[in-house]
Write a protein that holds these residues in place. Structure first.
Motif, PDB file in Angstrom:
ATOM      1  N   THR A 339    -130.691  28.838  32.823  1.00 41.91           N
ATOM      2  CA  THR A 339    -130.195  30.225  32.959  1.00 41.91           C
ATOM      3  C   THR A 339    -128.760  30.456  32.322  1.00 41.91           C
ATOM      4  O   THR A 339    -128.447  31.412  31.606  1.00 41.91           O
ATOM      5  N   ALA A 340    -127.841  29.509  32.507  1.00 37.77           N
ATOM      6  CA  ALA A 340    -126.468  29.320  32.045  1.00 37.77           C
ATOM      7  C   ALA A 340    -126.556  29.263  30.520  1.00 37.77           C
ATOM      8  O   ALA A 340    -125.841  30.053  29.674  1.00 37.77           O
ATOM      9  N   ALA A 341    -127.675  28.525  29.839  1.00 37.36           N
ATOM     10  CA  ALA A 341    -127.732  28.370  28.421  1.00 37.36           C
ATOM     11  C   ALA A 341    -128.164  29.692  27.931  1.00 37.36           C
ATOM     12  O   ALA A 341    -127.591  30.022  26.834  1.00 37.36           O
ATOM     13  N   LEU A 342    -129.215  30.295  28.534  1.00 36.30           N
ATOM     14  CA  LEU A 342    -129.606  31.724  28.095  1.00 36.30           C
ATOM     15  C   LEU A 342    -128.610  32.809  28.012  1.00 36.30           C
ATOM     16  O   LEU A 342    -128.612  33.681  27.435  1.00 36.30           O
ATOM     17  N   ARG A 343    -127.604  32.665  29.195  1.00 35.28           N
ATOM     18  CA  ARG A 343    -126.547  33.688  29.134  1.00 35.28           C
ATOM     19  C   ARG A 343    -125.678  33.517  28.008  1.00 35.28           C
ATOM     20  O   ARG A 343    -125.062  34.508  27.482  1.00 35.28           O
ATOM     21  N   GLY A 344    -125.416  32.194  27.555  1.00 35.28           N
ATOM     22  CA  GLY A 344    -124.673  31.792  26.490  1.00 35.28           C
ATOM     23  C   GLY A 344    -125.293  32.597  25.278  1.00 35.28           C
ATOM     24  O   GLY A 344    -124.827  32.752  24.354  1.00 35.28           O
ATOM     25  N   VAL A 345    -126.620  32.230  25.003  1.00 34.38           N
ATOM     26  CA  VAL A 345    -127.528  32.844  23.934  1.00 34.38           C
ATOM     27  C   VAL A 345    -127.244  34.247  23.929  1.00 34.38           C
ATOM     28  O   VAL A 345    -126.967  34.933  22.635  1.00 34.38           O
ATOM     29  N   LEU A 346    -127.344  35.165  24.960  1.00 33.75           N
ATOM     30  CA  LEU A 346    -127.082  36.557  24.971  1.00 33.75           C
ATOM     31  C   LEU A 346    -125.683  36.836  24.349  1.00 33.75           C
ATOM     32  O   LEU A 346    -125.481  37.760  23.687  1.00 33.75           O
ATOM     33  N   TYR A 349    -125.150  36.216  20.743  1.00 34.03           N
ATOM     34  CA  TYR A 349    -125.905  37.322  19.831  1.00 34.03           C
ATOM     35  C   TYR A 349    -125.418  38.701  19.922  1.00 34.03           C
ATOM     36  O   TYR A 349    -124.990  39.366  19.175  1.00 34.03           O
ATOM     37  N   PHE A 350    -125.030  39.036  21.455  1.00 28.89           N
ATOM     38  CA  PHE A 350    -124.644  40.199  21.617  1.00 28.89           C
ATOM     39  C   PHE A 350    -123.425  40.581  22.471  1.00 28.89           C
ATOM     40  O   PHE A 350    -123.550  40.595  23.684  1.00 28.89           O
ATOM     41  N   PRO A 351    -122.349  40.097  21.888  1.00 26.23           N
ATOM     42  CA  PRO A 351    -121.228  40.085  22.950  1.00 26.23           C
ATOM     43  C   PRO A 351    -120.813  41.272  23.713  1.00 26.23           C
ATOM     44  O   PRO A 351    -120.396  41.028  24.722  1.00 26.23           O
ATOM     45  N   GLN A 352    -121.226  42.312  23.286  1.00 26.49           N
ATOM     46  CA  GLN A 352    -121.104  43.656  23.931  1.00 26.49           C
ATOM     47  C   GLN A 352    -121.825  43.698  24.971  1.00 26.49           C
ATOM     48  O   GLN A 352    -121.422  44.703  25.803  1.00 26.49           O
ATOM     49  N   TRP A 353    -122.883  42.914  25.161  1.00 20.60           N
ATOM     50  CA  TRP A 353    -123.891  43.091  26.466  1.00 20.60           C
ATOM     51  C   TRP A 353    -123.717  41.809  27.022  1.00 20.60           C
ATOM     52  O   TRP A 353    -124.438  41.647  27.990  1.00 20.60           O
ATOM     53  N   ARG A 354    -122.568  41.087  26.869  1.00 20.39           N
ATOM     54  CA  ARG A 354    -122.562  39.730  27.502  1.00 20.39           C
ATOM     55  C   ARG A 354    -122.531  39.673  29.148  1.00 20.39           C
ATOM     56  O   ARG A 354    -122.903  38.873  29.783  1.00 20.39           O
ATOM     57  N   ASP A 355    -122.064  41.016  29.536  1.00 18.23           N
ATOM     58  CA  ASP A 355    -121.644  41.146  31.322  1.00 18.23           C
ATOM     59  C   ASP A 355    -123.176  41.740  32.004  1.00 18.23           C
ATOM     60  O   ASP A 355    -122.910  42.109  32.907  1.00 18.23           O
ATOM     61  N   ILE A 356    -124.150  42.072  31.104  1.00 13.96           N
ATOM     62  CA  ILE A 356    -125.256  42.997  31.471  1.00 13.96           C
ATOM     63  C   ILE A 356    -126.015  41.804  32.579  1.00 13.96           C
ATOM     64  O   ILE A 356    -126.397  40.839  32.084  1.00 13.96           O
ATOM     65  N   PRO A 357    -126.090  42.252  33.654  1.00 10.05           N
ATOM     66  CA  PRO A 357    -126.728  40.992  34.633  1.00 10.05           C
ATOM     67  C   PRO A 357    -128.313  40.828  34.540  1.00 10.05           C
ATOM     68  O   PRO A 357    -129.037  41.754  33.862  1.00 10.05           O
ATOM     69  N   PHE A 358    -128.607  39.771  34.736  1.00  8.68           N
ATOM     70  CA  PHE A 358    -130.097  39.386  34.583  1.00  8.68           C
ATOM     71  C   PHE A 358    -130.790  39.856  36.033  1.00  8.68           C
ATOM     72  O   PHE A 358    -130.135  39.706  37.161  1.00  8.68           O
ATOM     73  N   SER A 359    -131.898  40.369  35.903  1.00  6.53           N
ATOM     74  CA  SER A 359    -132.683  40.837  37.025  1.00  6.53           C
ATOM     75  C   SER A 359    -133.698  39.807  37.375  1.00  6.53           C
ATOM     76  O   SER A 359    -134.194  39.605  38.570  1.00  6.53           O
ATOM     77  N   HIS A 360    -134.350  38.957  36.447  1.00  6.04           N
ATOM     78  CA  HIS A 360    -135.109  37.965  36.627  1.00  6.04           C
ATOM     79  C   HIS A 360    -134.824  36.656  35.747  1.00  6.04           C
ATOM     80  O   HIS A 360    -134.483  36.905  34.663  1.00  6.04           O
ATOM     81  N   THR A 361    -134.980  35.456  36.250  1.00  2.00           N
ATOM     82  CA  THR A 361    -134.613  34.283  35.551  1.00  2.00           C
ATOM     83  C   THR A 361    -135.784  33.111  36.157  1.00  2.00           C
ATOM     84  O   THR A 361    -135.865  33.257  37.533  1.00  2.00           O
TER      85      THR A 361
END
Length: 460
Positions: A339-346, A349-361
C-alpha cells in the motif's frame, strides 16, 4: 493547510479503508446453493471463472445438446476473474520479447491476432447480451518514466512492427504523451488497443448468460476429490457426486491443488489500491480527456486507471510468492508495504492527488507458469486444463476457451494449434527450492528493470 486541501473543500470526508476487493462492492453477490444430488453429464467443469464459463458458453453454442455442469467453490467470478484490475489487453503471458524469442515471430503473430479478435468479440458479447461491464474502449498507454523505460518502449515498438502491427503506432514524446495523460512522471508513451472493464460485472454477466443457455452452474460446491471410474471421472463434493467422461480443470491460481498440476503453476500475490470517488473539482486538476489507463514499462509493472465511479485505481509492483503456495487471504490480503508503494506511485504520477485517501487496499493471487505463458491442453483420459494467465487473462481466457472447446470436441483447428496449447510445459521445483528460487528471480527481475540492457531474466 496545504494548497490542495484549500482547493478541495467539497471533497467527502474520509472513511475507513477496506481490505477487500473493490469490484465486489459494485455488484453484491450471494452465492447460489450447493449441489445436493448426484448427476451424470457430458462435461464437468471445475471452476466458475472466465475460463470455465467461456468454455461452457462455446461448448453449448457448438452443441446445444451437451449436458454441462460447472462446479464453483464460492460464486462465479470469485477468483482472479472478478478481482483483476480490469485491463482488457492483447498481452499473452508476461513479455512480448520473451514470447517471440521462445516461439518465433509467426506463431506469436497468429496468437496475438486471435487474442485481438477476442477483444472485439468481448465487446460484441457485452452489447448483444446487455452485460453492463462498464466497458470503456479507450485503449491504454504503455508509458515510460525514465530513459531506461523509453528504451523498452522502443524495443516493443520494433517487435510490434515485426508482428505486422499497426503502422500508425508511434512513440510519443513527453509533451504529446501529457496531452493524453497529464502526469509529470510520463516521459514517453505509445497507445495499445484494448479496453477498461469492471471484471466482476463481466464475470457475473457471463454467469447469467451461460446459465440462461442451459448450463448447470453450482456455486458453493467445492470438489474435494476426483477419481477414475466406470463411465468416466467421479467428482466428489460435500453433498453429491458428479460423473462425466470429460472434465475441465479451470481453477487457475488454485490449479496447483490438483496433483497432476501441482508443480505446473504457482500463485503470486499482486496488490491494488483504490481511492474514494474524485470530485468534479479534483478531476478538473488533471487533463485526462479520454480516460485511458496506463501501464509503466518493466518486469514489475505499475499501472493506473479511472473506474466508472471516477475512483483512481493503482496496482502492480513486486509480486510475492509465499512458501508452500500459501493463498490465505486472512494473512495476505492486506500488505502495508504494498500500500505504501502504491501511495508512492500515485504521488509520483499525480502529485496534486497525493492526499486523496484510499477506500480499498487489497491483494489477490495471479497464476504464473515457469514459461510465463498460459498452459492450455489435454492431460489425457478425458481431462483438460487451462491456467497461468500471468495477470493478463481477460482477453486470453476468451481465446483459450475456444481452444478448450475444440480439444474437448476432438477438433483440429487453428485454436488447438496456438503456441500456448499442448506445449512443452516445464514444472517448478519442489519446496523449499521453489520458495528460494522465487526470491532469486524477484531480485534478478528488479535488477533488469534498473538495467534493461542486461540479458533477459528467466523464471527459475
Amino acid at each position: 493547510m496545504t494548497e490542495t486541501a484549500n482547493a478541495l473543500t467539497d471533497a467527502p470526508a474520509n472513511v475507513p479503508v477496506k481490505h477487500e476487493i473493490y469490484w465486489r462492492d459494485t455488484e453484491p453477490v450471494t452465492a447460489g446453493p450447493a449441489l445436493r444430488e448426484d448427476v451424470h453429464c457430458d462435461v464437468a467443469i471445475i471452476g466458475g471463472g472466465y475460463t470455465g464459463l467461456w468454455t461452457a458458453f462455446y461448448l453449448k453454442q457448438a452443441d446445444p445438446s451437451l449436458e454441462i455442469h460447472v462446479l464453483e467453490a464460492e460464486y462465479a467470478g470469485a477468483g482472479a476473474s472478478g478481482h483483476n484490475d480490469g485491463f482488457m489487453t492483447p498481452t499473452i503471458g508476461h513479455s512480448l520479447s520473451a514470447l517471440i524469442h521462445r516461439f518465433g515471430t509467426e506463431r506469436a503473430k497468429l496468437a496475438y491476432s486471435m487474442v485481438g479478435r477476442s477483444m472485439l468479440e468481448l465487446r460484441r458479447f457485452c452489447r448483444k447480451y446487455e452485460v453492463d461491464a462498464e466497458l470503456e474502449p479507450t485503449g491504454y498507454l504503455q508509458v515510460a518514466s525514465n530513459r531506461n523505460q523509453l528504451r523498452l518502449l522502443e524495443r516493443d515498438l520494433d517487435l510490434i512492427e515485426q508482428l505486422g502491427g499497426q503502422q500508425s503506432i508511434e512513440l510519443l514524446g513527453a509533451a504529446d504523451a501529457r496531452e493524453r495523460v497529464d502526469s509529470p512522471a510520463i516521459v514517453g508513451a505509445f497507445e495499445v488497443g484494448g479496453s477498461l472493464i469492471n471484471p466482476h460485472k463481466l464475470a457475473r454477466g457471463l454467469f447469467r448468460v451461460v446459465r440462461d443457455l442451459g448450463v448447470h452452474i453450482h456455486e458453493s460446491t467445492t470438489v474435494t476429490a476426483m477419481r477414475r471410474a466406470a463411465g468416466g471421472h467421479v467428482l466428489t463434493t460435500p453433498y453429491a457426486r458428479v460423473t462425466a467422461p470429460k472434465v475441465l480443470l479451470a481453477t487457475n491460481a488454485y490449479q496447483h491443488q490438483f496433483a497432476a498440476m501441482r508443480r505446473k503453476v504457482v500463485p503470486v500475490w499482486s496488490y491494488a489500491a483504490v481511492t474514494r470517488p474524485l470530485t468534479d473539482r479534483e478531476l478538473a486538476q488533471v487533463h485526462w480527456p479520454d480516460r485511458e489507463g496506463f501501464v509503466e514499462a518493466g518486469n514489475f509493472i505499475v499501472f493506473g486507471r479511472l473506474t466508472a465511479e471516477n475512483r483512481l485505481l493503482f496496482g502492480g509492483g513486486r509480486a510475492n510468492y509465499h512458501y508452500g503456495r500459501d493463498m490465505d487471504e486472512s494473512r495476505h490480503i492486506d500488505s502495508p508495504a504494498a500500500t505504501a508503494a502504491l501511495r508512492g506511485v500515485l504521488s509520483r504520477y499525480f502529485p496534486q492527488w497525493r492526499d486523496i485517501p484510499f477506500s480499498h487496499t487489497y491483494g489477490g493471487c495471479v497464476a504464473i507458469t515457469r514459461e510465463m505463458v498460459p498452459h492450455v491442453g489435454s492431460a489425457g483420459d478425458g481431462v483438460f486444463y487451462a491456467h497461468g494467465y500471468c495477470g493478463n487473462g481477460i482477453s486470453v481466457t476468451h481465446t483459450a476457451s475456444k481452444s478448450l472447446r475444440d480439444l474437448i470436441l476432438g477438433r483440429d483447428s487453428v485454436y488447438t494449434n496456438l503456441l500456448f496449447v499442448n506445449g512443452k510445459e516445464r514444472g517448478f521445483p519442489p519446496e523449499p527450492i521453489a520458495f528460494l528460487g522465487s526470491k532469486v528471480v524477484t531480485r534478478a527481475l528488479a535488477v533488469q528493470d534498473r538495467y534493461p540492457h542486461l540479458v533477459r531474466a528467466q523464471i527459475f
